[in-house]
Scaffold this motif. Structure first.
Motif, short mmCIF file in Angstrom:
data_model
loop_
_atom_site.label_atom_id
_atom_site.label_comp_id
_atom_site.label_asym_id
_atom_site.label_seq_id
_atom_site.Cartn_x
_atom_site.Cartn_y
_atom_site.Cartn_z
N GLY A 31 0.81 -1.21 0.00
CA GLY A 31 0.00 0.00 0.00
C GLY A 31 0.85 1.26 0.00
O GLY A 31 1.92 1.32 -0.61
N LEU A 32 0.39 2.28 0.69
CA LEU A 32 1.12 3.54 0.74
C LEU A 32 2.45 3.40 1.47
O LEU A 32 3.43 4.05 1.09
CB LEU A 32 0.27 4.62 1.42
CG LEU A 32 -0.90 5.15 0.61
CD1 LEU A 32 -1.74 6.09 1.45
CD2 LEU A 32 -0.43 5.84 -0.65
N THR A 104 -4.36 10.63 1.81
CA THR A 104 -3.73 10.99 3.09
C THR A 104 -4.16 12.39 3.51
O THR A 104 -3.33 13.28 3.70
CB THR A 104 -2.20 10.90 2.98
OG1 THR A 104 -1.76 11.77 1.92
CG2 THR A 104 -1.72 9.49 2.72
N PRO A 105 -5.46 12.63 3.68
CA PRO A 105 -5.95 13.98 3.94
C PRO A 105 -5.47 14.59 5.25
O PRO A 105 -5.46 15.81 5.39
CB PRO A 105 -7.47 13.82 3.93
CG PRO A 105 -7.70 12.39 4.27
CD PRO A 105 -6.53 11.65 3.67
N ALA A 111 -3.84 4.64 9.56
CA ALA A 111 -3.52 3.48 10.40
C ALA A 111 -3.79 2.19 9.62
O ALA A 111 -4.67 2.15 8.77
CB ALA A 111 -4.35 3.52 11.67
N GLY A 112 -3.03 1.18 9.91
CA GLY A 112 -3.21 -0.09 9.22
C GLY A 112 -2.27 -0.24 8.05
O GLY A 112 -2.46 -1.12 7.22
N GLY A 113 -1.27 0.62 7.94
CA GLY A 113 -0.26 0.45 6.91
C GLY A 113 -0.57 1.09 5.58
O GLY A 113 0.19 0.97 4.65
#
Length: 131
Positions: A31-32, A104-105, A111-113
């Motif tokens: 992910g991010l 990602t505001p 949270a959670g990766g």
């Protein structure tokens, strides 16, 4: 033009192309968090940190994006989604900063990766008129 408009134009009627490549990059392994790690490894961590922050989004060039993703992944994405390399890299370099910023505001990876596959899938689904 907003992120939704740009993604809508990138996905086309069938949902393929750059929108699907973007979904794979953002929803892919890690992910991010994984994307940020790739940028760090390539010495370009400040770019993705700028997208995550609440300030202006720094630009990423097609060459920098290829450096981060690797030539093999870029060629694979272009082949799978039927796009010329320059169109894939150019389009992704335009929309990736806004997509990361939009996911990602609060100026940090959720949270959670930062697994964005569900959020981005829903976003693209709304753009394409699917539930």
């Amino acid at each position: 033009m907003g992120l939704l408009d740009q993604l809508g134009g990138l996905t086309g009627g069938g949902g393929g192309g750059l929108g699907s490549a973007l979904q794979e990059i953002l929803g892919g392994s890690g992910g991010l968090d994984g994307l940020a790690a790739k940028f760090d490894q390539a010495g370009l961590g400040e770019l993705v940190k700028g997208w995550i922050s609440t300030g202006p989004n720094p630009a990423v060039s097609p060459g920098q994006l290829e450096q981060v993703l690797g030539s093999a992944q870029v060629r694979d994405l272009a082949a799978r989604f039927g796009l010329p390399l320059d169109q894939l890299l150019g389009g992704l370099s335009n929309v990736l900063p806004q997509a990361v910023d939009g996911l990602t505001p609060d100026g940090r990876i959720p949270a959670g990766g930062g697994d964005t596959s569900v959020a981005l899938g829903g976003l693209l689904g709304r753009i394409l008129g699917r539930s």
